[in-house]
Design a protein around this motif. Structure first.
Motif, PDB file in Angstrom:
ATOM      1  N   ALA A 179      -8.140   2.449   0.430  1.00  0.00           N
ATOM      2  CA  ALA A 179      -7.280   1.639  -0.228  1.00  0.00           C
ATOM      3  C   ALA A 179      -7.413   1.511  -1.803  1.00  0.00           C
ATOM      4  O   ALA A 179      -6.418   1.844  -2.715  1.00  0.00           O
ATOM      5  N   VAL A 196      -4.918   3.042  -5.175  1.00  0.00           N
ATOM      6  CA  VAL A 196      -4.947   2.177  -6.392  1.00  0.00           C
ATOM      7  C   VAL A 196      -5.168   3.087  -7.687  1.00  0.00           C
ATOM      8  O   VAL A 196      -4.580   2.927  -8.721  1.00  0.00           O
ATOM      9  N   LEU A 226      -0.745   0.906  -2.492  1.00  0.00           N
ATOM     10  CA  LEU A 226      -1.131   0.174  -1.251  1.00  0.00           C
ATOM     11  C   LEU A 226      -0.473   0.147   0.135  1.00  0.00           C
ATOM     12  O   LEU A 226      -0.959   0.376   1.084  1.00  0.00           O
ATOM     13  N   PHE A 278      -6.748  -5.432   2.254  1.00  0.00           N
ATOM     14  CA  PHE A 278      -5.605  -5.423   1.361  1.00  0.00           C
ATOM     15  C   PHE A 278      -5.481  -6.558   0.777  1.00  0.00           C
ATOM     16  O   PHE A 278      -5.180  -6.742  -0.661  1.00  0.00           O
ATOM     17  N   GLN A 312       3.422  -6.347   0.408  1.00  0.00           N
ATOM     18  CA  GLN A 312       2.398  -5.662   1.539  1.00  0.00           C
ATOM     19  C   GLN A 312       2.748  -6.237   2.600  1.00  0.00           C
ATOM     20  O   GLN A 312       2.782  -5.770   3.973  1.00  0.00           O
TER      21      GLN A 312
END
Length: 566
Positions: A201, A205, A219, A241, A272
């Motif tokens: 993850a 980013v 994400l 996350f 998300q």
């Protein structure tokens, strides 16, 4: 000694030399005073006074009445008066079941068993099992006890009442799909423990995080890639996350429970949260409830060959469209105050540097999951069942020390799932064997025929009803165990093609996980972060449910027609 010294210091008749002598005598005793506790009523006897604990000798003292020495707390204060200031401890929580939910849940089963007339087509054994099953389902909704405990009570009742034999009641505990779900929890723990999910993850980013919208897409895409090998939406939310989102938000000055949360945190959390359902719907192994849906469908005669491939192929187009649309729709519907995040890639780079190079355990985790996914895709051709592929993967992780047995034992959610899933699946299977499901299907078919509904109309109505009923549930898997078989049977009775009905209900099971703050495990995780308000959760959840319904209906039906599902 200290009380005596204090008394003497407050007596004007003593000379200065006498007082200083008392101070010098008391120093060896009080050099290491006992620790001070606010809640200890006797702590006042060990509090320092300004003279007894002076770092320098006392050189002068005036006994004049106008030059009084004041002490913060009198040494002669009684313990009883201190105790009276301490608030009483809160009463212990009640033990056992919650009385009102317990009575309601039991009453539902008793009413069905003894007050509702038994249909002629149904045997007494089947009717009695139905009453126990309905009581169990009511308990899952009302929660008089934890889910596993309540399911065990239902299982015990079915045996004690003679409704099921012991082997029949426990038959589902050897179910392959249930054990695949349990092992999936262990895989998810491996992703969190090794830090592999966090690393993946963070890379996204770094690559896409220059703007808030790009950050959200990074994400979302990273979760979709992790999902097939990390089969727990809740674990992905809480273990990977949410920590990243919180770190990014705090660095941008966006704090939970504060007006600044709308700068960045609220949008990232909401995006998300709403995207997670589509990530779970994309792959068969992305969520535990997916596997349960296909197992229940098999018991009703709907068998899908090469399930992993078929599931992905059918979900791919509508799920990908929804994944791409969700961050953009929320960017307009629920916009962040901060549009650009130029520091995010630098933060991600710094975090990756602090994480160091990829570890041996991360490499093992990657190799093991690639092997497991390959076997899930090609297992049927190789003669390897999905659960056996998962067992091979877990055995590798245990043998090489990526996971140890304590990790597996401490994964309480896995063992809890084994217990109550097995009970529900076992009861549902016995209801099918005893003819309850076929009787319900025929009743629904007659009702639908009386309204002259075509199968597409019945399909749409039943899918919408299945989706909206989730407002009453606090668990996706609980919803599946309670209603999936019944709604699939109704679809089949209405003439809906079996595979289409089974997959559509299963995809819906993932999509309604973002309806409310209690609709799924990940919902509780994201809402608990403090970045979104409750009214916003309900409002955005309802609007995004409509958006997903439009996408999955238009894109999905076109795609499924192309694939030949109907």
């Amino acid at each position: 000694m200290e009380s005596f010294a204090l008394h003497c210091l407050s007596t004007p008749s003593l000379s200065l030399s006498t007082r200083a002598s008392l101070v010098r005598r008391s120093k060896p005793i009080l050099r290491s005073p006992p620790s001070i506790s606010r809640n200890n009523p006797l702590a006042s006897h060990s509090l320092r006074s300004p003279i007894l604990f002076a770092s320098k000798p006392v050189t002068s003292f005036s006994p004049s009445p106008n030059n009084k020495t004041h002490f913060p707390i009198q040494a002669s204060q009684s313990p009883q008066s201190q105790t009276s200031l301490t608030p009483p401890p809160p009463p212990p929580p009640p033990q056992g079941a919650k009385i009102v939910p317990f009575i309601i849940s039991i009453a539902i089963g008793l009413v069905v068993r003894f007050l509702v007339p038994k249909p002629v087509e149904v045997t007494p054994q089947a009717w009695q099992l139905l009453s126990i099953f309905l009581s169990t389902i009511a308990g899952l909704v009302l929660s008089p006890l934890p889910v596993g405990a309540w399911a065990f009570l239902g299982l015990t009742t079915s045996i004690v009442s003679g409704t099921l034999t012991f082997p029949a009641a426990f038959s589902a505990f050897t179910n392959e799909v249930i054990w695949l779900i349990v092992i999936s929890f262990f895989f998810a723990r491996g992703f969190v423990k090794t830090g592999l999910g966090d690393r993946i993850a963070t890379y996204f980013v770094k690559w896409l995080g220059k703007s808030t919208l790009g950050l959200s897409y990074g994400l979302t895409i990273s979760e979709a890639l992790i999902a097939p090998a990390m089969p727990s939406t809740t674990a992905r939310a809480g273990g990977v996350f949410l920590p990243i989102i919180k770190s990014l938000s705090l660095s941008a000055g966006s704090k939970p429970g504060d007006a600044s949360k709308s700068k960045l945190g609220s949008y990232l959390v909401m995006s998300q949260f709403q995207s997670a359902g589509n990530s779970s719907a994309l792959f068969l192994t992305a969520a535990a409830q997916n596997l349960l849906c296909l197992k229940l469908a098999e018991e009703l005669g709907v068998i899908i060959s090469s399930p992993w491939v078929y599931w992905f192929k059918a979900a791919s187009l509508p799920a990908l469209v929804s994944l791409l649309a969700t961050p953009l729709v929320l960017y307009k519907l629920y916009p962040p105050e901060t549009k650009d995040t130029p520091d995010a890639p630098a933060m991600a780079t710094k975090k990756l540097e602090s994480m160091g190079p990829v570890t041996k355990n991360e490499c093992i985790m990657v190799g093991t999951m690639l092997l497991a996914v390959t076997l899930w895709v090609c297992g049927e051709a190789l003669g390897i069942a999905s659960v056996v592929a998962a067992m091979i993967g877990l055995s590798i992780l245990l043998s090489l020390g990526v996971l140890d047995w304590d990790d597996c034992l401490s994964e309480k959610s896995a063992w809890d799932t084994l217990a109550w899933f097995a009970v529900l699946v076992g009861m549902a299977g016995q209801l099918t064997n005893l003819g309850i499901v076929s009787w319900m299907s025929s009743c629904v078919a007659k009702i639908l025929q009386s309204y002259s509904l075509s199968w597409p109309a019945a399909f749409g109505f039943l899918q919408a009803a299945y989706f909206c009923i989730h407002y009453l549930f606090a668990s996706q898997t609980g919803h599946v165990g309670a209603l999936y078989s019944a709604f699939l049977a109704m679809n089949l009775a209405a003439g809906v093609p079996g595979i289409l009905a089974a997959l559509a209900l299963a995809y819906n099971t993932n999509l309604f996980g973002a309806l409310t703050h209690y609709s799924s495990g990940q919902a509780a995780v994201y809402y608990g972060a403090g970045y979104v308000d409750l009214p916003d959760v309900f409002k955005v959840g309802f609007i995004m449910a409509l958006v997903n319904a439009v996408i999955w209906t238009l894109v999905g039906l076109f795609w499924w027609k192309f694939l030949g599902l109907y």
